[in-house]
Design an enzyme around this catalytic site. Structure first.
Site, PDB file in Angstrom:
ATOM      1  CB  SER A   1     -50.411  29.678  27.962  1.00  0.00           C
ATOM      2  OG  SER A   1     -51.776  29.348  27.851  1.00  0.00           O
TER       3      SER A   1
ATOM      4  CE  LYS B   1     -46.827  30.700  24.476  1.00  0.00           C
ATOM      5  NZ  LYS B   1     -45.908  31.850  24.384  1.00  0.00           N
TER       6      LYS B   1
ATOM      7  CE1 TYR C   1     -50.060  29.625  22.656  1.00  0.00           C
ATOM      8  CE2 TYR C   1     -51.623  28.689  24.226  1.00  0.00           C
ATOM      9  CZ  TYR C   1     -50.769  29.712  23.843  1.00  0.00           C
ATOM     10  OH  TYR C   1     -50.613  30.808  24.645  1.00  0.00           O
TER      11      TYR C   1
HETATM   12  C1  WQD Z   1     -63.326  30.440  26.907  1.00  0.00           C
HETATM   13  C2  WQD Z   1     -64.607  29.656  27.126  1.00  0.00           C
HETATM   14  C3  WQD Z   1     -65.157  28.190  25.307  1.00  0.00           C
HETATM   15  C4  WQD Z   1     -66.027  31.333  22.391  1.00  0.00           C
HETATM   16  C5  WQD Z   1     -57.542  29.299  25.187  1.00  0.00           C
HETATM   17  C6  WQD Z   1     -56.163  28.766  25.490  1.00  0.00           C
HETATM   18  C7  WQD Z   1     -55.507  29.662  26.481  1.00  0.00           C
HETATM   19  C8  WQD Z   1     -55.461  31.061  25.959  1.00  0.00           C
HETATM   20  C9  WQD Z   1     -56.823  31.545  25.602  1.00  0.00           C
HETATM   21  C10 WQD Z   1     -53.908  31.854  24.379  1.00  0.00           C
HETATM   22  C11 WQD Z   1     -64.506  28.203  26.691  1.00  0.00           C
HETATM   23  C12 WQD Z   1     -66.205  29.257  25.480  1.00  0.00           C
HETATM   24  C13 WQD Z   1     -65.662  30.640  23.523  1.00  0.00           C
HETATM   25  C14 WQD Z   1     -67.380  31.311  21.966  1.00  0.00           C
HETATM   26  C15 WQD Z   1     -67.900  29.902  23.833  1.00  0.00           C
HETATM   27  N1  WQD Z   1     -54.672  31.013  24.762  1.00  0.00           N
HETATM   28  N2  WQD Z   1     -66.591  29.941  24.226  1.00  0.00           N
HETATM   29  N3  WQD Z   1     -68.274  30.605  22.726  1.00  0.00           N
HETATM   30  O1  WQD Z   1     -60.213  28.017  25.342  1.00  0.00           O
HETATM   31  O2  WQD Z   1     -60.345  28.866  27.717  1.00  0.00           O
HETATM   32  O3  WQD Z   1     -58.316  29.275  26.378  1.00  0.00           O
HETATM   33  O4  WQD Z   1     -57.428  30.624  24.703  1.00  0.00           O
HETATM   34  O5  WQD Z   1     -53.286  32.707  24.455  1.00  0.00           O
HETATM   35  O6  WQD Z   1     -54.242  29.221  26.727  1.00  0.00           O
HETATM   36  O7  WQD Z   1     -56.261  27.463  25.992  1.00  0.00           O
HETATM   37  O8  WQD Z   1     -60.358  30.513  25.824  1.00  0.00           O
HETATM   38  O9  WQD Z   1     -61.738  32.416  25.139  1.00  0.00           O
HETATM   39  O10 WQD Z   1     -61.479  30.444  23.552  1.00  0.00           O
HETATM   40  O11 WQD Z   1     -62.862  30.196  25.592  1.00  0.00           O
HETATM   41  O12 WQD Z   1     -68.765  29.271  24.467  1.00  0.00           O
HETATM   42  O13 WQD Z   1     -67.776  31.917  20.954  1.00  0.00           O
HETATM   43  O14 WQD Z   1     -65.618  30.238  26.295  1.00  0.00           O
HETATM   44  O15 WQD Z   1     -65.757  26.960  24.996  1.00  0.00           O
HETATM   45  O16 WQD Z   1     -65.256  27.445  27.566  1.00  0.00           O
HETATM   46  P1  WQD Z   1     -59.874  29.046  26.330  1.00  0.00           P
HETATM   47  P2  WQD Z   1     -61.588  30.947  24.950  1.00  0.00           P
END
Ligand code: WQD
Length: 322
Positions: free
Chosen positions: A117, A145, A141
Site C-alpha cells: 500500500s 504492510k 496498518y
Molecule cells: C481520501 C481523501 C480524506 C472520506 C487510506 C490508506 C490507503 C488505502 C486507502 C487501504 C483523504 C478525504 C475521505 C470522506 C473526505 N488503504 N475524505 N471525506 O486516507 O488517502 O488512504 O485508505 O487499503 O493505504 O492510507 O483514503 O479514501 O480514506 O481518503 O474528505 O468522507 O478523501 O481526508 O484526503 P486515504 P480515503
C-alpha cells in the site's frame, strides 16, 4: 502454473481473480469470508474457506491444488481500526503473511506476489512518490504492510522465490456493478453512503497547502490494479530471480473537491453541498505516485480515468441501494 489467490473473494481480490482467470491462469482462492463473499467469484474458480493463519489449511491447499505461485491479498485494511487494534493488525497482516511464506517455502512455491500500500510512505513530502522515497508509515496498518514487504523480500532472497510487492495508491471503481465496493471505507463509497442517507458528504479539511485546500490523492481503477497483478504474475513466472517493489498508480493528483464535483456530475445530484469538517488526523496533503518504474519493469500503465471510477462505483452502489 497454479496460483493461490488469498483474499480472492474480497473487493480487490475478486477483481484480480477475474482478470487472472480471463488471462487464462489456473487459480484457487483461499478466503476466510470475513469481508469477502463467495458470490464474487466467477464460475469454475475453486474456493477454499479458511485463514492464512491456519498452517494446516494452507499446507493442505498448497498440496491439493499443486500451487506453484501465490498472490497474497488477504488482510485487514482500515487505518483507524489499526490504530485501535494494533495487535490484531499485526497478527492478521504480519503473522498471517509469515505463516503463508513459511508454508510456501516448505512446499517449494517459487513465486510470491504481495499486496502492499501507499500507506508505507506515510506523509511523503514530495511531488511524486517513487519507490525510492523513504518509507515512514504513520499508522499500524502501514507498518504491517512495510514489515510485510521486508518479510517477502527476505524470504524470496533466502528461499529462491521470485517476489513482487505492489504498492496500491487510492483504489476506486468496479469492473461490474456486482463487484462494487461495498464495505470499503474510502472517499467515493463514503460520499455515496452519506448521499444515500440524505446527508451531505463530508470533506475532512479545506485548509491544506493545495490549490483548492483539499487533499490530493492518486486514484486508480480497481480493474487497473487487477491488470497490474496479471502483468506482475507473468513477470514472476518468467523471471525466477525477480525481486520487485512497484507503485500502482496513475501519476495524476485529484483533490477531494474535484472528486466530489465528479460525483455530482455522474450522479446528476445538483444539490450536493459538501460539509467541510476538521482535518482527519494523519491525512497527508498530497500523495501521488510516480508510475515510471512499473511502466519500465512490466510495460504496464493504467487505462481508466477518474470519471470511469466514479461511474462504475455509482453503478454498483445503485445496484445495492435501488
Ligand atoms: C481520501 C481523501 C480524506 C472520506 C487510506 C490508506 C490507503 C488505502 C486507502 C487501504 C483523504 C478525504 C475521505 C470522506 C473526505 N488503504 N475524505 N471525506 O486516507 O488517502 O488512504 O485508505 O487499503 O493505504 O492510507 O483514503 O479514501 O480514506 O481518503 O474528505 O468522507 O478523501 O481526508 O484526503 P486515504 P480515503
Amino acid at each position: 502454473m497454479t496460483w493461490l489467490i488469498t483474499g480472492g473473494a474480497g473487493f480487490i481480490g475478486s477483481h484480480v481473480v477475474k482478470a487472472m482467470a480471463e488471462g487464462g491462469e489456473r487459480i484457487v482462492v483461499l478466503d476466510d469470508l470475513s469481508t469477502g463473499r463467495a458470490e464474487r467469484l466467477p464460475d469454475g474458480v475453486p474456493l477454499e474457506v479458511g485463514t492464512v493463519l491456519d498452517r494446516d489449511v494452507v499446507d493442505r491447499v498448497l498440496a491439493e491444488h499443486a500451487v506453484t505461485g501465490i498472490v497474497h491479498i488477504a488482510g485487514k485494511k482500515q487505518v483507524a481500526e489499526s490504530v485501535a487494534k494494533p495487535l490484531h493488525y499485526y497478527r492478521e497482516n504480519v503473522e498471517g503473511l509469515r505463516t503463508l511464506l513459511e508454508a510456501a517455502a516448505d512446499a517449494g512455491v517459487a513465486r510470491f506476489l504481495f499486496s502492499s500500500s501507499a500507506a508505507v510512505y506515510g506523509m511523503p513530502d514530495v511531488d511524486l512518490v517513487t519507490e525510492a522515497t523513504p518509507c515512514a508509515p504513520i499508522n499500524p496498518y502501514g507498518e504491517t504492510k512495510l514489515a510485510g514487504e521486508w518479510l517477502v523480500t527476505a524470504t524470496g532472497r533466502t528461499h529462491g522465490m521470485a517476489t513482487a510487492s505492489l504498492r496500491y495508491f487510492n483504489v476506486a471503481g468496479a469492473a461490474t456493478p456486482e463487484l462494487g465496493d461495498d464495505g470499503v471505507f474510502n472517499l467515493v463509497p463514503m460520499v455515496f453512503e452519506r448521499l444515500t442517507a440524505g446527508e451531505q458528504p463530508l470533506v475532512f479539511g479545506d485548509d491544506y497547502p493545495t490549490p483548492d485546500g483539499t487533499c490530493i490523492r492518486d486514484y486508480i481503477h480497481v480493474e487497473d490494479i487487477a491488470s497490474a497483478h496479471v502483468a506482475a504474475a507473468r513477470r514472476l513466472a518468467a523471471d525466477p530471480t525477480a525481486s520487485l517493489v512497484l507503485n500502482i498508480g496513475r501519476g495524476e493528483g485529484v483533490s477531494v473537491t474535484e472528486m466530489v464535483g465528479l460525483i455530482q456530475d455522474v450522479t446528476g445530484r445538483t444539490d450536493i453541498k459538501p460539509h467541510v469538517t476538521d482535518r482527519r488526523p494523519g491525512d497527508p496533503a498530497r500523495v501521488v505516485a510516480s508510475a515510471d518504474r512499473i511502466r519500465e519493469e512490466l510495460g504496464w500503465s493504467a487505462r481508466h480515468g477518474v470519471r470511469e471510477m466514479v461511474e462504475s462505483a455509482w453503478a454498483g452502489w445503485r445496484l445495492r441501494h435501488p
